[in-house]
Design a protein around this motif. Structure first.
Motif, mmCIF file in Angstrom:
data_model
loop_
_atom_site.group_PDB
_atom_site.id
_atom_site.type_symbol
_atom_site.label_atom_id
_atom_site.label_comp_id
_atom_site.label_asym_id
_atom_site.label_seq_id
_atom_site.Cartn_x
_atom_site.Cartn_y
_atom_site.Cartn_z
ATOM 1 N N SER A 222 0.787 -1.389 -0.431
ATOM 2 C CA SER A 222 0.173 -0.367 0.021
ATOM 3 C C SER A 222 1.136 1.513 0.170
ATOM 4 O O SER A 222 1.991 1.696 0.656
ATOM 5 N N GLY A 223 0.794 2.639 -0.291
ATOM 6 C CA GLY A 223 0.887 3.502 -0.315
ATOM 7 C C GLY A 223 0.355 4.976 -0.520
ATOM 8 O O GLY A 223 -1.094 4.484 -0.736
ATOM 9 N N HIS A 224 0.686 5.775 -1.329
ATOM 10 C CA HIS A 224 -0.082 6.712 -2.066
ATOM 11 C C HIS A 224 -0.968 6.214 -3.343
ATOM 12 O O HIS A 224 0.208 6.611 -3.888
ATOM 13 N N GLY A 225 -2.448 6.424 -1.989
ATOM 14 C CA GLY A 225 -3.530 6.768 -3.655
ATOM 15 C C GLY A 225 -3.546 5.032 -4.251
ATOM 16 O O GLY A 225 -3.872 5.196 -5.093
#
Length: 276
Positions: A222-225
């Motif tokens: 998971s990460g930004h966006g």
């Protein structure tokens, strides 16, 4: 009186499993109508989704090979939606029984909650119709990963579909039909068969629901966006007597399940001045 049967699925009207199930039902002398999604609708549970044009749900005639004379429709909707409109007469006289499948991949354990195949059966049961969900255990964890999120599996896996033992699952399902029709209204049987010739099937057993399915979803990254998911085999062995364990041992599994059931083991006393 000939039993009227709706046959649907979540793999789409062109999937080999639905043809095998419909052919077996016709051979048993049942009055069959086929209606299934135009496109794959895996993982839709009992969703009520449909594609409309000018306020009308899209329905196309879709005759199936080797089933001449059997009415078959490709519908722009989820399996649950298709089942619901069938019960309201959208494809002729309402069915007395819904057969959903044969799904490409087992629907076992509590993961049945998410299955479009089982969702169609649940929808039938909720609306007063007996139903059976039928699945063939064809997916390894790797293949399941490729199919996660309802995406199409790789072309090589599709080619192998012609070699799958759909007829084994169809025969098991139709042999169980008298038990279903003798069961209370709103009953659902969840049937899973291993991908084996019928002669190599070790038998048909009652299986309890495993606490998990054959694979489980995890968040891989998971990460930004964004979030990336993956499917992996559970880290624990299947408990003896469960549907997952029976399939692994070469048995077909059948489980009686209910869609929405009220429970009485949660304390809700004392609300609005009610006394214990």
């Amino acid at each position: 009186m000939t039993l009227r049967v709706l046959i649907t699925n979540d793999d789409g009207i062109a999937a080999p499993g639905i043809q095998a199930l419909a052919w077996a039902a016709v051979q048993r002398g049942l009055d069959v109508v086929i209606a299934a999604p135009l496109e794959e609708a895996s993982g839709t549970s009992a969703a009520m989704s449909a594609v409309e044009r000018d306020g009308r749900v899209v329905v196309h005639d879709h005759p199936l090979a080797e089933l001449a004379g059997v009415p078959a429709y490709g519908v722009g909707g989820s399996p649950g939606f298709i089942t619901l409109i069938a019960l309201h007469g959208a494809f002729g006289p309402p069915p007395s029984v819904v057969l959903s499948g044969i799904n490409r991949g087992a629907n076992a354990g509590r993961a049945v909650l998410h299955s479009g195949t089982v969702g169609a059966a649940f929808t039938a049961a909720t609306n007063g119709c007996r139903a059976m969900a039928v699945s063939l255990d064809v997916l390894s964890a790797g293949e399941a990963t490729a199919a996660s999120g309802g995406a199409a599996v790789d072309a090589a896996a599709r080619v192998r579909d012609a070699e799958r033992h759909w007829s084994t699952a169809a025969r098991v399902a139709l042999d169980l039909l008298p038990r279903l029709t003798a069961a209370p209204m709103e009953s659902v049987l969840n049937v899973n068969a291993p991908d084996l010739p019928h002669g190599r099937l070790r038998g048909v057993r009652h299986g309890t629901l495993a606490s998990f399915g054959q694979v489980q979803m995890t968040v891989a990254e998971s990460g930004h966006g964004f979030v990336r998911t993956s499917l992996e085999e559970p880290g624990q062995a299947a408990q003896p007597g469960t549907d997952v364990a029976l399939l692994a041992a070469g048995y077909a599994s059948v489980t009686a399940i209910r869609a929405v059931t009220e429970v009485n083991d949660v304390d809700l006393t004392g609300l609005d001045g009610q006394q214990h």
